[in-house]
Design a protein around this motif. Structure first.
Motif, PDB file in Angstrom:
ATOM      1  N   HIS A   1       0.836  -1.192   0.000  1.00 53.41           N
ATOM      2  CA  HIS A   1       0.000   0.000   0.000  1.00 53.41           C
ATOM      3  C   HIS A   1       0.878   1.251   0.000  1.00 53.41           C
ATOM      4  CE1 HIS A   1      -3.631  -2.348   0.882  1.00 53.41           C
ATOM      5  NE2 HIS A   1      -2.885  -3.043   1.739  1.00 53.41           N
ATOM      6  N   ARG A   2       0.245   2.386  -0.188  1.00 56.73           N
ATOM      7  CA  ARG A   2       0.943   3.658  -0.049  1.00 56.73           C
ATOM      8  C   ARG A   2       1.402   3.796   1.403  1.00 56.73           C
ATOM      9  NH1 ARG A   2      -0.907   9.717  -2.042  1.00 56.73           N
ATOM     10  NH2 ARG A   2       0.313  10.901  -0.514  1.00 56.73           N
ATOM     11  N   MET A   3       2.670   4.162   1.598  1.00 58.58           N
ATOM     12  CA  MET A   3       3.246   4.250   2.934  1.00 58.58           C
ATOM     13  C   MET A   3       3.592   5.694   3.279  1.00 58.58           C
ATOM     14  SD  MET A   3       3.105   1.063   3.661  1.00 58.58           S
ATOM     15  CE  MET A   3       4.038   0.928   5.204  1.00 58.58           C
ATOM     16  N   GLU A   4       3.548   6.013   4.587  1.00 55.78           N
ATOM     17  CA  GLU A   4       3.898   7.347   5.036  1.00 55.78           C
ATOM     18  C   GLU A   4       4.555   7.264   6.409  1.00 55.78           C
ATOM     19  OE1 GLU A   4       0.174   9.348   4.987  1.00 55.78           O
ATOM     20  OE2 GLU A   4      -0.556   8.403   6.838  1.00 55.78           O
ATOM     21  N   PRO A   5       5.503   8.162   6.719  1.00 50.55           N
ATOM     22  CA  PRO A   5       6.115   8.166   8.048  1.00 50.55           C
ATOM     23  C   PRO A   5       5.075   8.464   9.120  1.00 50.55           C
ATOM     24  CG  PRO A   5       7.423   9.452   6.488  1.00 50.55           C
ATOM     25  CD  PRO A   5       6.120   9.152   5.819  1.00 50.55           C
ATOM     26  N   ARG A   6       5.234   7.807  10.295  1.00 51.60           N
ATOM     27  CA  ARG A   6       4.290   8.023  11.393  1.00 51.60           C
ATOM     28  C   ARG A   6       4.373   9.462  11.899  1.00 51.60           C
ATOM     29  NH1 ARG A   6       1.389   4.717  14.587  1.00 51.60           N
ATOM     30  NH2 ARG A   6       2.396   2.842  13.751  1.00 51.60           N
ATOM     31  N   ASP A   7       5.587  10.051  11.906  1.00 50.80           N
ATOM     32  CA  ASP A   7       5.749  11.462  12.290  1.00 50.80           C
ATOM     33  C   ASP A   7       7.007  11.990  11.623  1.00 50.80           C
ATOM     34  OD1 ASP A   7       8.021  10.803  13.997  1.00 50.80           O
ATOM     35  OD2 ASP A   7       6.537  10.074  15.441  1.00 50.80           O
ATOM     36  N   ASP A   8       7.333  13.233  11.876  1.00 50.64           N
ATOM     37  CA  ASP A   8       8.462  13.873  11.191  1.00 50.64           C
ATOM     38  C   ASP A   8       9.782  13.676  11.910  1.00 50.64           C
ATOM     39  OD1 ASP A   8       8.410  15.650  13.349  1.00 50.64           O
ATOM     40  OD2 ASP A   8       7.319  17.188  12.258  1.00 50.64           O
ATOM     41  N   ILE A   9       9.820  13.038  13.085  1.00 52.78           N
ATOM     42  CA  ILE A   9      11.011  12.744  13.912  1.00 52.78           C
ATOM     43  C   ILE A   9      11.974  13.931  14.013  1.00 52.78           C
ATOM     44  CG2 ILE A   9      10.858  10.273  13.513  1.00 52.78           C
ATOM     45  CD1 ILE A   9      13.306  10.532  11.635  1.00 52.78           C
ATOM     46  N   GLY A  10      11.451  15.141  14.016  1.00 52.03           N
ATOM     47  CA  GLY A  10      12.294  16.310  14.220  1.00 52.03           C
ATOM     48  C   GLY A  10      12.696  17.034  12.955  1.00 52.03           C
ATOM     49  N   GLY A  11      12.229  16.578  11.814  1.00 51.05           N
ATOM     50  CA  GLY A  11      12.536  17.259  10.555  1.00 51.05           C
ATOM     51  C   GLY A  11      11.317  17.990  10.020  1.00 51.05           C
ATOM     52  N   GLN A  12      11.435  18.505   8.818  1.00 47.57           N
ATOM     53  CA  GLN A  12      10.297  19.115   8.174  1.00 47.57           C
ATOM     54  C   GLN A  12       9.282  18.043   7.775  1.00 47.57           C
ATOM     55  OE1 GLN A  12      11.845  21.496   4.956  1.00 47.57           O
ATOM     56  NE2 GLN A  12      12.501  23.142   6.315  1.00 47.57           N
ATOM     57  N   THR A  13       8.088  18.459   7.443  1.00 47.96           N
ATOM     58  CA  THR A  13       7.052  17.507   7.069  1.00 47.96           C
ATOM     59  C   THR A  13       7.492  16.699   5.851  1.00 47.96           C
ATOM     60  OG1 THR A  13       5.332  19.004   7.896  1.00 47.96           O
ATOM     61  CG2 THR A  13       4.645  17.265   6.375  1.00 47.96           C
ATOM     62  N   PRO A  14       7.478  15.356   5.931  1.00 52.52           N
ATOM     63  CA  PRO A  14       7.866  14.537   4.769  1.00 52.52           C
ATOM     64  C   PRO A  14       6.958  14.830   3.585  1.00 52.52           C
ATOM     65  CG  PRO A  14       7.781  13.203   6.768  1.00 52.52           C
ATOM     66  CD  PRO A  14       7.162  14.526   7.111  1.00 52.52           C
ATOM     67  N   GLU A  15       7.548  14.847   2.406  1.00 54.42           N
ATOM     68  CA  GLU A  15       6.805  15.162   1.187  1.00 54.42           C
ATOM     69  C   GLU A  15       6.787  13.943   0.268  1.00 54.42           C
ATOM     70  OE1 GLU A  15       7.068  18.144  -2.710  1.00 54.42           O
ATOM     71  OE2 GLU A  15       8.614  18.183  -1.147  1.00 54.42           O
ATOM     72  N   VAL A  16       5.611  13.526  -0.131  1.00 62.79           N
ATOM     73  CA  VAL A  16       5.474  12.441  -1.104  1.00 62.79           C
ATOM     74  C   VAL A  16       5.642  13.026  -2.502  1.00 62.79           C
ATOM     75  CG1 VAL A  16       3.904  10.734  -2.095  1.00 62.79           C
ATOM     76  CG2 VAL A  16       4.004  11.041   0.386  1.00 62.79           C
ATOM     77  N   THR A  17       6.620  12.534  -3.251  1.00 61.99           N
ATOM     78  CA  THR A  17       6.858  13.023  -4.609  1.00 61.99           C
ATOM     79  C   THR A  17       6.301  12.087  -5.669  1.00 61.99           C
ATOM     80  OG1 THR A  17       9.051  11.978  -4.645  1.00 61.99           O
ATOM     81  CG2 THR A  17       8.922  14.267  -3.878  1.00 61.99           C
ATOM     82  N   PHE A  18       5.961  10.846  -5.251  1.00 60.78           N
ATOM     83  CA  PHE A  18       5.304   9.902  -6.157  1.00 60.78           C
ATOM     84  C   PHE A  18       4.591   8.859  -5.318  1.00 60.78           C
ATOM     85  CE2 PHE A  18       4.960   5.874  -8.336  1.00 60.78           C
ATOM     86  CZ  PHE A  18       4.444   6.228  -9.575  1.00 60.78           C
ATOM     87  N   ALA A  19       3.416   8.434  -5.783  1.00 62.08           N
ATOM     88  CA  ALA A  19       2.687   7.340  -5.141  1.00 62.08           C
ATOM     89  C   ALA A  19       1.816   6.682  -6.196  1.00 62.08           C
ATOM     90  CB  ALA A  19       1.834   7.846  -3.971  1.00 62.08           C
ATOM     91  N   GLY A  20       1.913   5.354  -6.294  1.00 61.94           N
ATOM     92  CA  GLY A  20       1.075   4.666  -7.257  1.00 61.94           C
ATOM     93  C   GLY A  20       1.481   3.218  -7.437  1.00 61.94           C
ATOM     94  N   PRO A  21       0.566   2.391  -7.923  1.00 64.35           N
ATOM     95  CA  PRO A  21       0.899   0.986  -8.207  1.00 64.35           C
ATOM     96  C   PRO A  21       1.770   0.883  -9.443  1.00 64.35           C
ATOM     97  CG  PRO A  21      -1.350   1.460  -8.885  1.00 64.35           C
ATOM     98  CD  PRO A  21      -0.845   2.700  -8.204  1.00 64.35           C
ATOM     99  N   ILE A  22       2.707  -0.041  -9.441  1.00 62.57           N
ATOM    100  CA  ILE A  22       3.581  -0.256 -10.590  1.00 62.57           C
ATOM    101  C   ILE A  22       3.639  -1.746 -10.902  1.00 62.57           C
ATOM    102  CG2 ILE A  22       5.027   1.767 -10.088  1.00 62.57           C
ATOM    103  CD1 ILE A  22       7.148  -0.273  -9.036  1.00 62.57           C
ATOM    104  N   GLU A  23       3.995  -2.075 -12.117  1.00 61.70           N
ATOM    105  CA  GLU A  23       4.250  -3.451 -12.531  1.00 61.70           C
ATOM    106  C   GLU A  23       5.762  -3.649 -12.521  1.00 61.70           C
ATOM    107  OE1 GLU A  23       2.257  -5.888 -13.080  1.00 61.70           O
ATOM    108  OE2 GLU A  23       0.305  -4.885 -13.105  1.00 61.70           O
ATOM    109  N   PRO A  24       6.321  -4.344 -11.524  1.00 63.56           N
ATOM    110  CA  PRO A  24       7.779  -4.447 -11.408  1.00 63.56           C
ATOM    111  C   PRO A  24       8.402  -5.152 -12.606  1.00 63.56           C
ATOM    112  CG  PRO A  24       6.698  -5.148  -9.383  1.00 63.56           C
ATOM    113  CD  PRO A  24       5.635  -5.051 -10.433  1.00 63.56           C
ATOM    114  N   GLU A  25       9.518  -4.626 -13.054  1.00 60.63           N
ATOM    115  CA  GLU A  25      10.313  -5.246 -14.107  1.00 60.63           C
ATOM    116  C   GLU A  25      11.780  -5.118 -13.741  1.00 60.63           C
ATOM    117  OE1 GLU A  25       9.346  -3.366 -17.786  1.00 60.63           O
ATOM    118  OE2 GLU A  25       7.298  -4.133 -17.867  1.00 60.63           O
TER     119      GLU A  25
END
Length: 352
Positions: free
Chosen positions: A235-259
């Motif tokens: 599934h799409r994954m995300e950090p539970r919290d920012d652990i002291g950094g800036q807010t994590p940014e998702v730059t790509f999310a989606g299903p892929i067909e591995p090759e």
């Protein structure tokens, strides 16, 4: 990719220029090494976690040691160098043209020619147990257990390396959690040469019911750090919290067909979900733990879009605004002429 990586010279820290990593890099005495970039990919199927890392290094060190804490017994092997190229292709931004009507500063008549609209953004007093040791390409890999940081420091010193007091202190939480360590000695194939450039990727796997990415050692960095991470899961994954950094940014999310190399890492024939995450740590000393990634509320896809702004044209590249203005002007001129002609036409004489 793309994570707490350090280079230590005589016990002092040299922070990497680009990425923080999930380990600590220690060179030989009187030498130094820097990590310009670390790319990281994580595969997690709910039971086992695999981390693949590729280092790009510079400096004067002919040998170096790299230590990574792991929550369980780890297997280590060489990774596929093609993996990160494939992941970069899969997550590359989508490019779209976006048209505008009126001319701008780079368009005629304000400038000599049309703009190409390349609007792309600019862009971690007991004994050490050795549970395994092998040679993998340029890497001498030891898998260790340690009852306290001093024992680990002693093992490193026997192998020609030094562990700073600061790094030993940061390892204490891992000792309390009974984590193990992967200790890697890096040496180029040819004697007398330094560790430079892009090293072969390493693939580390261990059993884990949670997706953990060790980051605590990044607290020692003296300059701002960046994390770039590819996550392959169900599934799409995300950090539970920012652990002291800036807010994590998702730059790509989606299903892929591995090759290719991606399929070899996932071990699946069917689709997997790929999430690419970037995060910045302006003040690394504020990092307060390791990243734990969990499933997002929904598998919402996302792809970054780069817009190329282009002036609206028709056949041959003629700006539509020019034709519109010209048409309006011609119509206006035509109306003026028609009115003028109408006024000069002699009035009709009444019939006799």
């Amino acid at each position: 990719m793309l994570v707490a990586l350090f280079a230590l010279q005589l016990g002092s820290l040299i922070a990497p220029a680009y990425a923080c990593g999930c380990g600590a890099m220690i060179p030989d005495r009187n030498q130094h090494i820097g990590v310009d970039r670390e790319s990281s990919a994580v595969r997690w199927d709910g039971r086992r976690e695999q981390i693949v890392m590729r280092f790009t290094v510079r400096g004067t060190a002919q040998r170096a040691a790299w230590i990574m804490p792991v929550p369980g017994r780890a297997d280590v092997e060489l990774g596929d160098a093609e993996l990160f190229d494939e992941l970069e292709q899969l997550t590359r931004p989508e490019h779209k043209d976006r048209h505008y009507f009126w001319p701008r500063g780079d368009d005629w008549p304000f400038a000599g020619g049309a703009s190409d609209g390349a609007g792309a953004p600019q862009p971690r007093a007991g004994a050490v147990g050795v549970v395994g040791r092998e040679r993998l390409g340029p890497f001498d890999v030891a898998r260790l257990t340690a009852t306290d940081p001093k024992a680990l420091s002693g093992w490193l010193e026997k192998n020609g390396f030094e562990l700073s007091d600061g790094l030993a202190a940061e390892l204490q939480p891992y000792v309390e959690q009974k984590w193990e360590y992967v200790a890697v000695r890096l040496a180029p194939d040819a004697d007398g040469t330094t560790l430079r450039g892009e090293l072969d990727p390493l693939r580390i796997s261990f059993a884990s019911e949670r997706l953990i990415y060790p980051m605590r050692l990044s607290r020692l960095a003296k300059t701002p750090q960046s994390l770039g991470l590819y996550v392959l899961a169900d599934h799409r994954m995300e950090p539970r919290d920012d652990i002291g950094g800036q807010t994590p940014e998702v730059t790509f999310a989606g299903p892929i067909e591995p090759e290719g190399a991606v399929a070899e890492l996932t071990g699946d024939d069917g689709p997997v979900y790929l999430t690419a995450i970037d995060q910045s740590f302006p003040s690394p000393s504020r990092i307060d733990g390791d990243h734990e990634l969990t499933s997002a509320a929904a598998d919402t896809p996302y792809r970054e879009v780069v817009y190329h702004d282009r002036i609206l044209t028709v056949g041959g590249g003629i700006p539509v605004w020019f034709l519109t203005v010209a048409g309006v002007l011609l119509a206006a001129v035509g109306s003026v002429i028609a009115v003028h002609v109408q006024r000069r036409r002699p009035a009709a004489r009444p019939a006799a």
